[in-house]
Design an enzyme around this catalytic site. Structure first.
Site, mmCIF file in Angstrom:
data_model
loop_
_atom_site.group_PDB
_atom_site.id
_atom_site.type_symbol
_atom_site.label_atom_id
_atom_site.label_comp_id
_atom_site.label_asym_id
_atom_site.label_seq_id
_atom_site.Cartn_x
_atom_site.Cartn_y
_atom_site.Cartn_z
ATOM 1 N N ASP A 1 9.391 11.455 11.458
ATOM 2 C CA ASP A 1 8.051 11.480 10.875
ATOM 3 C C ASP A 1 7.184 12.243 11.872
ATOM 4 O O ASP A 1 7.715 13.008 12.703
ATOM 5 C CB ASP A 1 7.533 10.046 10.635
ATOM 6 C CG ASP A 1 6.335 9.999 9.694
ATOM 7 O OD1 ASP A 1 6.530 10.032 8.473
ATOM 8 O OD2 ASP A 1 5.185 9.943 10.182
ATOM 9 N N LYS B 1 9.387 1.291 7.727
ATOM 10 C CA LYS B 1 8.730 2.314 8.539
ATOM 11 C C LYS B 1 8.662 1.800 9.969
ATOM 12 O O LYS B 1 8.682 0.599 10.221
ATOM 13 C CB LYS B 1 7.320 2.594 8.021
ATOM 14 C CG LYS B 1 6.804 3.985 8.354
ATOM 15 C CD LYS B 1 7.436 5.057 7.486
ATOM 16 C CE LYS B 1 6.878 6.436 7.797
ATOM 17 N NZ LYS B 1 7.423 7.476 6.926
#
Length: 455
Positions: free
Chosen positions: A154, A114
């Site tokens: 995201d 991430k």
């Protein structure tokens, strides 16, 4: 964990996983997996960098950028980039840790990671956001690649930002490759990718409903509460409506849009909200007719305002369902809760859902955790990677069928793993959260063992 700086989001994700593993027979059957957990809880690599960019007034601005490359035992690191002022290492470690096991549950060859930055796109011009994307990618480009690390979008990173990031990567590395997913359809993107997380969530819940009813029920006639109003919430709403459900709510950070007196969220309203989001507007800006059966309620989430429901789909952000709100959903008659957001429920909320599952009564709730229920997005990202590697494109029907197959396999894996490793009391429902945690971790741990990542 005790020697680490305080990282509350990561510690919550870690504790939730460990609690499940400890209360199963996994470590009894595989004692060496304890060492795998210790090793897997530390990222393989954390990349932290400064991002210096120029605003429209010619002033230099600086932000913190990150990429947490958590685990590559199953494939290249895979996980989104988040641009939001709340981004820090704790948030990204939690997201990356969850991503490892979510990706494992898709059955595709993807590791977990991430990244992002504490950059706030709100209030910035398009030109400033583009300049930030270029500056960010200049720092990140040498650490990612189609066979190394493949980020996606995201929060704060939509298809537009993916385009600017991809263009910057191509310029810096002089290379066209499938280094990012969520790309435009004319330059390497996949059909169904924008819809995938929301669609996949509904497909997963459809299997929950079908199994719980002995094959006699689906979404038709179900009352569905959804939080959020972004990509995931929009497509979850559209697919639920297509399958015959009545969608009763959407929300944003400032309040909730609630259907009353037989009203419902319609596809036309979802399209209007999607257009509003492009302009970075809020739900409060919707022009609701005076005779509308919808109302905007500021300062609340749907769970306490929506009334009787059958299905609840948190699709906004982490910890958006508290213990009290979980109790409210139980009282409202919810039978199925599944997360379109990552770690959408607090530990207290999960306890409420799991305790309900153990009560052996008609009000028991089936709870689908995000690492399984929202895996459709990263699954289609994996399919986009496959298409890029083969230099071809599949039709929307082909991708959707593959997505349906992945979500069905994910549900069955969670269900059967729960039955194998967690012995339920008589009449107790299987725990999908336990099944998801154990199945995802077991696959990663075995790969790490086979590759010599621990002894």
């Amino acid at each position: 964990m005790s020697n680490l700086p305080s990282e509350p989001e990561f510690e919550q994700a870690y504790s939730e996983l460990v609690s499940t593993l400890e209360n199963s027979s996994l470590f009894e059957k595989n004692p060496d997996f304890r060492k795998a957990l210790e090793v897997a809880s530390i990222p393989e690599r954390i990349i932290q960098f400064r991002v210096v960019w120029e605003d429209d007034k010619g002033n230099a601005q600086v932000n913190r950028g990150y990429r947490v490359q958590f685990n590559s035992a199953l494939g290249p690191y895979k996980g989104g980039l988040r641009f939001h002022p709340t981004v820090n290492l704790s948030v990204l470690k939690f997201l990356g840790f969850e991503q490892i096991f979510k990706n494992a549950l898709t059955g595709l060859n993807m590791g977990g990671g991430k990244g992002g930055a504490d950059f706030d796109p709100k209030g910035k011009t398009d030109n400033e956001i583009r300049k930030f994307c270029v500056a960010f990618m200049r720092q990140l480009a040498n650490h990612i690649g189609a066979d190394t690390d493949v980020p996606a979008g995201d929060i704060g990173v939509s298809g537009r930002e993916i385009g600017w990031l991809f263009g910057a990567y191509r310029s810096v590395r002089n290379r066209w490759e499938g280094v990012l997913t969520g790309k435009g359809l004319t330059w390497g993107g996949s059909l169904i990718r924008p819809e995938a997380t929301g669609y996949g969530l509904v497909y997963y819940v459809e299997h929950m409903i079908n199994y719980a009813s002995g094959g006699s029920e689906g979404f038709a006639g179900k009352r569905v509460a959804i939080s959020g109003s972004g990509n995931v919430a929009q497509y979850a709403a559209l697919k639920a409506i297509e399958l015959g459900a009545t969608v009763l709510s959407l929300s944003d950070s400032k309040g909730a849009l609630i259907a009353e007196d037989g009203g419902s969220i319609t596809p036309e309203l979802v399209a209007e909200i999607a257009a509003l989001k492009v302009k970075r507007g809020a739900l409060a800006d919707l022009a609701l007719a005076s005779d509308s059966k919808l109302k905007y309620v500021p300062g609340v989430r749907p769970w306490t305002a929506v009334g009787p429901v059958d299905v609840a789909l948190p699709c906004a952000t982490q910890n958006e369902v508290s213990g009290e709100e979980a109790e409210a959903l139980v009282a409202a008659g919810a039978k199925f809760v599944a997360e379109g957001s990552n770690m959408g429920s607090t530990l207290e909320a999960i306890k409420v859902f799991e305790n309900s599952r153990k009560e052996k009564k008609g009000e028991a709730i089936w709870y689908g955790p995000g690492k399984a229920a929202n895996a459709g997005g990263v699954a289609v990202s994996g399919l986009e990677m496959a298409q890029n590697s083969a230099r071809l494109n599949w039709t929307s029907e082909e991708v959707d069928e593959k997505l349906k197959g992945i979500m069905k396999a994910c549900f069955l894996n969670c269900l059967e793993t729960a039955k194998e490793y967690v012995t339920p009391a008589e009449g107790e429902l299987p725990s999908l959260v336990a099944g998801a945690n154990i199945a995802g971790f077991k696959k990663v741990a075995q790969a790490m063992h086979d590759q010599g990542d621990y002894f």
